[in-house]
Enzyme design. Structure first.
Site, PDB file in Angstrom:
ATOM      1  N   LEU A 148       0.824   1.075  -5.107  1.00 44.39           N
ATOM      2  CA  LEU A 148       0.616   1.298  -4.176  1.00 44.39           C
ATOM      3  C   LEU A 148      -0.574   2.025  -3.509  1.00 44.39           C
ATOM      4  O   LEU A 148      -1.338   3.314  -4.227  1.00 44.39           O
ATOM      5  CB  LEU A 148       2.595   1.199  -3.165  1.00 44.39           C
ATOM      6  CG  LEU A 148       2.805  -0.002  -3.987  1.00 44.39           C
ATOM      7  CD1 LEU A 148       4.373   0.146  -3.597  1.00 44.39           C
ATOM      8  CD2 LEU A 148       2.450  -1.592  -3.112  1.00 44.39           C
ATOM      9  N   PRO A 149      -0.517   1.883  -2.206  1.00 40.10           N
ATOM     10  CA  PRO A 149      -1.734   2.731  -1.478  1.00 40.10           C
ATOM     11  C   PRO A 149      -0.916   3.739  -1.723  1.00 40.10           C
ATOM     12  O   PRO A 149      -2.010   5.038  -1.512  1.00 40.10           O
ATOM     13  CB  PRO A 149      -2.194   2.100   0.066  1.00 40.10           C
ATOM     14  CG  PRO A 149      -1.837   0.795  -0.473  1.00 40.10           C
ATOM     15  CD  PRO A 149      -0.774   0.803  -1.139  1.00 40.10           C
ATOM     16  N   THR A 166      -1.156   6.985  -6.528  1.00 34.03           N
ATOM     17  CA  THR A 166      -1.379   8.414  -6.502  1.00 34.03           C
ATOM     18  C   THR A 166      -0.347   8.694  -5.633  1.00 34.03           C
ATOM     19  O   THR A 166      -0.262   8.487  -3.716  1.00 34.03           O
ATOM     20  CB  THR A 166      -2.591   8.874  -6.546  1.00 34.03           C
ATOM     21  OG1 THR A 166      -3.617   8.682  -7.526  1.00 34.03           O
ATOM     22  CG2 THR A 166      -3.412  10.407  -6.401  1.00 34.03           C
ATOM     23  N   LYS A 211      -2.456  15.055 -11.935  1.00 29.72           N
ATOM     24  CA  LYS A 211      -3.539  13.120 -11.177  1.00 29.72           C
ATOM     25  C   LYS A 211      -4.064  14.133 -10.173  1.00 29.72           C
ATOM     26  O   LYS A 211      -5.083  13.903  -9.530  1.00 29.72           O
ATOM     27  CB  LYS A 211      -2.627  12.205 -10.676  1.00 29.72           C
ATOM     28  CG  LYS A 211      -3.549  11.136  -9.581  1.00 29.72           C
ATOM     29  CD  LYS A 211      -5.005  10.778 -10.105  1.00 29.72           C
ATOM     30  CE  LYS A 211      -5.790   9.380  -9.503  1.00 29.72           C
ATOM     31  NZ  LYS A 211      -6.852   9.696  -9.882  1.00 29.72           N
ATOM     32  N   LYS A 258      -6.529  11.312   0.987  1.00 23.58           N
ATOM     33  CA  LYS A 258      -5.028  10.855   1.054  1.00 23.58           C
ATOM     34  C   LYS A 258      -4.664  12.368  -0.485  1.00 23.58           C
ATOM     35  O   LYS A 258      -4.108  13.312  -0.345  1.00 23.58           O
ATOM     36  CB  LYS A 258      -4.230  10.088   0.621  1.00 23.58           C
ATOM     37  CG  LYS A 258      -3.186   9.765   0.222  1.00 23.58           C
ATOM     38  CD  LYS A 258      -2.535   8.857  -0.471  1.00 23.58           C
ATOM     39  CE  LYS A 258      -3.280   8.292  -1.856  1.00 23.58           C
ATOM     40  NZ  LYS A 258      -3.114   7.780  -2.657  1.00 23.58           N
TER      41      LYS A 258
HETATM   42  P1  NAD Z   1      -5.394  -0.861  -2.395  1.00 24.13           P
HETATM   43  O1  NAD Z   1      -5.438  -0.586  -0.977  1.00 24.13           O
HETATM   44  O2  NAD Z   1      -6.618  -1.938  -2.901  1.00 24.13           O
HETATM   45  O3  NAD Z   1      -4.420  -1.923  -3.029  1.00 24.13           O
HETATM   46  C1  NAD Z   1      -2.704  -2.007  -2.611  1.00 24.13           C
HETATM   47  C2  NAD Z   1      -2.227  -3.242  -2.263  1.00 24.13           C
HETATM   48  O4  NAD Z   1      -0.613  -2.498  -2.131  1.00 24.13           O
HETATM   49  C3  NAD Z   1      -2.672  -4.346  -1.399  1.00 24.13           C
HETATM   50  O5  NAD Z   1      -3.014  -5.079  -1.584  1.00 24.13           O
HETATM   51  C4  NAD Z   1      -1.585  -3.914  -0.557  1.00 24.13           C
HETATM   52  O6  NAD Z   1      -2.020  -5.096   0.611  1.00 24.13           O
HETATM   53  C5  NAD Z   1      -0.004  -3.753  -1.421  1.00 24.13           C
HETATM   54  N1  NAD Z   1       1.062  -3.258  -0.542  1.00 24.13           N
HETATM   55  C6  NAD Z   1       0.674  -2.419   0.315  1.00 24.13           C
HETATM   56  N2  NAD Z   1       1.917  -2.737   0.472  1.00 24.13           N
HETATM   57  C7  NAD Z   1       2.833  -3.086   0.270  1.00 24.13           C
HETATM   58  C8  NAD Z   1       4.212  -3.570  -0.064  1.00 24.13           C
HETATM   59  N3  NAD Z   1       5.245  -2.842   0.854  1.00 24.13           N
HETATM   60  N4  NAD Z   1       4.751  -3.747  -1.435  1.00 24.13           N
HETATM   61  C9  NAD Z   1       3.719  -5.596  -1.670  1.00 24.13           C
HETATM   62  N5  NAD Z   1       2.350  -4.667  -1.568  1.00 24.13           N
HETATM   63  C10 NAD Z   1       1.839  -3.828  -1.195  1.00 24.13           C
HETATM   64  O7  NAD Z   1      -5.610   0.258  -3.487  1.00 24.13           O
HETATM   65  P2  NAD Z   1      -6.003   0.787  -5.005  1.00 24.13           P
HETATM   66  O8  NAD Z   1      -7.300   0.941  -4.712  1.00 24.13           O
HETATM   67  O9  NAD Z   1      -5.779  -0.616  -5.666  1.00 24.13           O
HETATM   68  O10 NAD Z   1      -4.800   2.045  -5.232  1.00 24.13           O
HETATM   69  C11 NAD Z   1      -4.070   2.219  -5.471  1.00 24.13           C
HETATM   70  C12 NAD Z   1      -3.323   3.222  -5.818  1.00 24.13           C
HETATM   71  O11 NAD Z   1      -3.996   3.927  -6.965  1.00 24.13           O
HETATM   72  C13 NAD Z   1      -3.354   4.694  -4.578  1.00 24.13           C
HETATM   73  O12 NAD Z   1      -2.482   4.920  -4.458  1.00 24.13           O
HETATM   74  C14 NAD Z   1      -4.077   4.915  -4.737  1.00 24.13           C
HETATM   75  O13 NAD Z   1      -5.159   6.292  -5.042  1.00 24.13           O
HETATM   76  C15 NAD Z   1      -4.793   4.770  -6.749  1.00 24.13           C
HETATM   77  N6  NAD Z   1      -5.938   4.685  -7.139  1.00 24.13           N
HETATM   78  C16 NAD Z   1      -7.418   4.471  -7.049  1.00 24.13           C
HETATM   79  C17 NAD Z   1      -8.016   4.405  -7.769  1.00 24.13           C
HETATM   80  C18 NAD Z   1      -9.285   2.878  -7.422  1.00 24.13           C
HETATM   81  O14 NAD Z   1     -10.544   3.730  -8.425  1.00 24.13           O
HETATM   82  N7  NAD Z   1      -9.256   2.688  -6.402  1.00 24.13           N
HETATM   83  C19 NAD Z   1      -8.489   4.839  -9.031  1.00 24.13           C
HETATM   84  C20 NAD Z   1      -7.257   6.017  -9.682  1.00 24.13           C
HETATM   85  C21 NAD Z   1      -5.779   6.098  -8.406  1.00 24.13           C
END
Ligand code: NAD
Length: 297
Positions: A65-66, A96, A171, A246
């Site tokens: 999740l975000p 994260t 992380k 964030k």
């Molecule tokens: P994103 O915004 O693409 O995806 C998040 C998903 O969570 C979305 O599809 C959203 O609809 C869903 N969501 C939000 N609230 C929800 C709920 N209550 N119930 C169900 N679904 C819900 O984000 P991302 O890029 O996939 O990143 C996710 C996590 O991973 C974050 O914490 C980010 O910091 C971490 N991260 C991201 C990357 C990257 O390269 N994108 C790399 C490492 C870590």
């Protein structure tokens, strides 16, 4: 093979859930986005109307999740999962988030005899798609051993950093360094180009020299240098500036709590914050390159 519920199918969670299906697990998915759910159902996942329904009878629940507020809402909020999960369910949160939020959810889970592990990832969307993520885990060693075979379906390097919250601490240290490296790489490329150098040639030189780093190796911020990098598709997808901000915020909060001096991290945070305030929050974080150099059109 395990019965897994995957919640949060965004840039990272979508391909991670897809790899669990490919590894032969039975996967039920849930996301607020119907499109994201539809894609995974097309690949063989089951879906459910709510997170609680999706997690009914799962051996393992994974969330991606975000931010911390979403993780707290899913596990501890009204109809939060911890109220309904069976005891001994393995819960892995790969988002994260702040170490203290991970510890708060872990404590609530332990009270219900549910096994919780924070397991944030590194490796970006490319790593999520290729199944080569690095997992950085915090929790009991027994939980780590139980989770490892599942994580191996999505990643290549699986680390046990320490107790609950330790995965998140490692992380945020990593991402603070990543922000510094991406800013520095963008700055060096802009300086070279302003002197008439070809960014691809300069990248290759620095890659093989003492300035070599992950951004140059797999995530070059200059458009067109690396075909698969977000820079070559107008910085769409990838790891959003807002999410990097964030993580830098988490690092700054943690530094204050622990009296750690982080001047480079603080500068990177200011740069990314300024970049976001100029309307770039939804671009990939390598778009910090535009802060240093705007090509003349
Ligand atoms: P994103 O915004 O693409 O995806 C998040 C998903 O969570 C979305 O599809 C959203 O609809 C869903 N969501 C939000 N609230 C929800 C709920 N209550 N119930 C169900 N679904 C819900 O984000 P991302 O890029 O996939 O990143 C996710 C996590 O991973 C974050 O914490 C980010 O910091 C971490 N991260 C991201 C990357 C990257 O390269 N994108 C790399 C490492 C870590």
């Amino acid at each position: 093979m395990a019965t897994i519920t995957f919640i949060g199918l965004g840039n990272m969670g979508g391909p991670m859930a897809s790899n669990l299906l490919k590894a032969g697990h039975e996967v039920t998915v849930f996301d607020l986005s119907d499109d994201a759910v539809r894609t995974l159902v097309g690949e063989g996942a089951k879906s459910a109307a709510t997170a609680t329904e999706a997690a009914d009878s799962a051996d393992c629940v994974i969330t991606m999740l975000p931010a911390g507020k979403h993780v707290e809402a899913v596990y501890l909020g009204d109809n939060g999962l911890l109220a309904s999960l069976a005891s001994k369910t393995l819960v892995i949160d790969s988002s994260t988030i702040a170490p203290e939020t991970a510890r708060k959810v872990a404590e609530a889970a332990v009270e219900k005899n549910i096994t919780f592990m924070d397991a944030p990832v590194s490796g970006g969307v490319g790593g999520a798609k290729a199944g080569t993520l690095t997992f950085i885990c915090g929790g009991e060693k027994a939980a780590f051993d139980q989770a490892r075979p599942i994580l191996e379906g999505m990643g290549k390097n699986i680390f046990h950093a320490g107790p609950h919250g330790a995965g998140q601490i490692a992380k945020i240290c990593n991402n603070m360094l990543l922000a510094i490296l991406m800013s520095g790489t963008s700055e060096a490329l802009a300086l070279g180009v302003k002197n008439g150098l070809d960014p691809a040639v300069l990248s290759e030189i620095m890659k093989q020299s003492s300035g070599g780093n992950w951004a140059l190796n797999v995530y070059n911020p200059w458009p067109g240098v690396m075909e698969a990098a977000p820079a070559s598709r107008q910085y769409q997808g990838g790891f959003l500036v807002d999410l990097m901000n964030k993580d830098l915020g988490l690092a700054m909060d943690n530094a204050v709590q622990n009296h750690a001096a982080v001047p480079m991290g603080a500068l990177a945070r200011n740069l990314f914050e300024l970049h976001a305030s100029q309307g770039n929050g939804a671009l990939d974080f390598s778009s910090i390159q535009r802060f240093y150099y705007q090509p003349q059109s």
